[in-house]
Design an enzyme around this catalytic site. Sequence first.
Site, mmCIF file in Angstrom:
data_model
loop_
_atom_site.group_PDB
_atom_site.id
_atom_site.type_symbol
_atom_site.label_atom_id
_atom_site.label_comp_id
_atom_site.label_asym_id
_atom_site.label_seq_id
_atom_site.Cartn_x
_atom_site.Cartn_y
_atom_site.Cartn_z
ATOM 1 N N GLU A 21 36.192 41.312 31.303
ATOM 2 C CA GLU A 21 36.131 40.509 30.077
ATOM 3 C C GLU A 21 34.940 39.546 30.095
ATOM 4 O OE1 GLU A 21 37.563 40.275 27.215
ATOM 5 O OE2 GLU A 21 37.080 38.237 26.575
ATOM 6 N N TRP A 29 44.253 29.152 29.700
ATOM 7 C CA TRP A 29 43.961 30.415 28.993
ATOM 8 C C TRP A 29 44.261 31.616 29.865
ATOM 9 C CZ3 TRP A 29 40.586 34.592 29.500
ATOM 10 C CH2 TRP A 29 39.694 34.548 30.556
ATOM 11 N N THR A 54 21.679 41.627 37.814
ATOM 12 C CA THR A 54 21.428 40.473 36.949
ATOM 13 C C THR A 54 20.040 39.911 37.216
ATOM 14 O OG1 THR A 54 23.775 40.026 37.205
ATOM 15 C CG2 THR A 54 22.489 38.354 36.079
ATOM 16 N N HIS A 82 38.007 40.006 34.705
ATOM 17 C CA HIS A 82 36.629 40.009 35.139
ATOM 18 C C HIS A 82 35.729 40.859 34.259
ATOM 19 C CE1 HIS A 82 33.625 38.118 37.377
ATOM 20 N NE2 HIS A 82 32.978 39.275 37.318
ATOM 21 N N HIS A 95 38.562 35.768 41.949
ATOM 22 C CA HIS A 95 39.198 34.646 41.260
ATOM 23 C C HIS A 95 40.418 34.154 42.040
ATOM 24 C CE1 HIS A 95 36.932 35.150 37.467
ATOM 25 N NE2 HIS A 95 36.929 36.417 37.797
ATOM 26 N N HIS A 137 41.903 25.579 23.585
ATOM 27 C CA HIS A 137 40.437 25.549 23.581
ATOM 28 C C HIS A 137 39.891 26.823 24.234
ATOM 29 C CE1 HIS A 137 36.293 24.309 24.281
ATOM 30 N NE2 HIS A 137 36.468 24.496 25.580
ATOM 31 N N ARG A 166 40.419 20.693 37.787
ATOM 32 C CA ARG A 166 40.326 20.970 36.360
ATOM 33 C C ARG A 166 41.707 20.851 35.732
ATOM 34 N NH1 ARG A 166 39.694 27.573 36.224
ATOM 35 N NH2 ARG A 166 39.772 27.257 33.983
ATOM 36 N N TYR A 187 32.134 40.003 31.419
ATOM 37 C CA TYR A 187 30.915 40.769 31.141
ATOM 38 C C TYR A 187 30.901 41.251 29.706
ATOM 39 C CZ TYR A 187 29.937 40.045 35.906
ATOM 40 O OH TYR A 187 29.693 39.405 37.092
#
Lengths: 198, 529
Positions: B259, B145, B332, B257, B307, B76, B454, B261
């Site tokens: 990635e 993933w 942001t 990280h 992370h 997924h 999770r 963005y």
Amino acid sequence: MSVQTKKQTTDNPKIIGRLLLVVVAMFGFGFALVPLYDVFCDVTGLNGKTGDKVNFETAPTVDESRLVKITFLASLNESMPWEFKPQQNFIEVHPGKPTTINYIAKNISSKSIVGNAVPSVSPGLAAAYFQKTECFCFTQQELKAGEEKIMPVTFIVDSELSDEINEIALSYTFFISKQNNEDLADNNLTAKSINTFK
Amino acid sequence: MNAVVEEHHDHDHKPTGIGRWLFSTNHKDIGSMYLWFAFTMFFIGGALALLIRAELFQPGMQIVEPEFFNQLTTLHGLIMVFGVIMPAFVGLANWQLPMMIGAPDMALPRMNNWSFWLLPGAFGLLLASLVMSLMGLGSAPNFGWTFYAPLSTTYGPDSTDYFIFSVHLMGISSVMGAINVIATIMNLRAPGMTYMKMPIFVWTWFITAYLLIAVMPVLAGVVTMMLTDRNFGTSFFDAAGGGDPVMFQHVFWFFGHPEVYIMILPAFGIISSIVPTFSRKPLFGYSSMVYATASIAFLSFIVWAHHMFTTGMPVAGELFFMYSTMLIAIPTGVKVFNWISTMWRGALTFETPMLFAIAFIFLFTMGGFTGLMLCIAPADFQYHDTYFVVAHFHYVLVTGAAFSIMAAVYFWLPKWTGNMYDEKLGKLHFWLTCISANVLFFPMHFIGLAGMPRRIPDYALQFAEFNQIASVGAFVFGFSQLIFLYVVIKCVRGGEKATDKVWEGAHGLEFDLPSPAPFHSYTTPPVVK
């Protein structure tokens, strides 16, 4: 189209070339991170990585005023069919004084196995001050079936160690060396074969 | 201007049959293929998600085996990240960039074809592992993933090698796509279009393309290391051979990280195109938007270890990564305030794209705030690897990135097809999607804070209610997307004709072209004043 051609400052092949160069450089950078990471950890002592063998030309000064407690831990990678433990759980030492303690390892399987021990020091910042002059972790260790072996470690706690750190834990984990992976595959001993079995 | 284009329109040499798609060098055809590919993958990845939610509807084991559950979460994630969000953005870039900068096509059309056609191969490999797993021929990738070593090296199933090759192909595809975007933007801008006159969507893609070029090779590097660790006896991540599994996480997140963005910067560009159109005002703070995008891109390279707060980093490292991560909130925030200022005192109307854009601004900001909570190192020890993290990244990726893609499709679909979509159904799709997404993801914050980890198929009894609510939301969300599919198909087939400008407040070169946009965009470059 003609207007655009005049306006072009860099032609496409040049741009592609330069960008591909960045791609190759970044691919290399990924691999360069491997040694960089080791160097970074060695220099800063982060990650609890201890250094290689230390040779003292002159005996370091002993700081009699201070005692540091060293706790010894032993663990085995899950598929390692050995028994492995320290002879004593802890020792209190004066910084600067060479100390030798023993670990005991026993091969309880029916095959000869080469293992290697990976040391780790906690807290990580103490790693740079924990110097080993002799250690079974410097070389691969082979135990024949049923063989038991005493494995000594000689170390010196650097007297420069921060006052804030009074306890250090030294941990060893024994892994099956990659040297003998091939022979052991049949024996369901390696991690990979255990996984397949599952 | 229009006359010139229309005149040329008659001379389109549109290839016919399957060859039109297989050998296509046309940015619109390739863009459409990217978008349909992403749409297909969206339904496949979504089906896996529904299986996950069905299993989590009740505590205890219900439908799937734990081993298969792990494969579901892994595939997924991989499909949604690499197969949906990224290809959809590349598809939008293909369609829009040449039209927005006044170019006839992308700069490197043949490479464009190749970068698309690598994707079905890549995902064919990845999905093959799932099919084989269903046939009982071993496990599909089951390590999440993020494929942390040693789960993916020592303990990875045989299909991991399929996965590795698949990631290599995706990486090559993305890098070629990025090179194409950069070459197009640098060389094919209409005369007079300086860098600071480019539409924001072009700017965000320009910066995203550089991010892709910088980090996709690192991803290729890390999977190559996995490949040699698994098959050729190296020990990059194997402590037994002198390697370090924690290093895997460093190298992976150095890619990972930036990635995230890569998956949100083009979304910022889309929202910055839509909000001014339906506010009938120019974008507030154009140049600050550009600089904010560039700062986010820069900061993304120095925050990766947030992370990894629980890997036993020293305090100095945790503080550095905590503060640098918090810094990202500033650019942001600039963007969010600019969007709100654009709407301020505008003549707002709420067509479907605008609804999605406003939902994006609100819900993405919520995802941003939970991100700020997660970046506080001491608090992260509590949140790490819980459903709170799942809630966070689904708010930024579903109600963020995916909402922006839906907004973009509604916004530009009339330009692409020449027909208006069904506004009533569009609004129905929006409200169902928006409400169900919140029913689905909001309760995850609570179960996460309460400690539900999770990636587990079973959970403690006290989490049951919130999980049931989330599962109900998931099924409504999933089936609502069939409305989206129907609206798109209906619009492609016909409908009320769209004007060239499509929207009353629309600006930009793409809206000077006729609707549907001609096969070749600007064959004569327009002059931008």
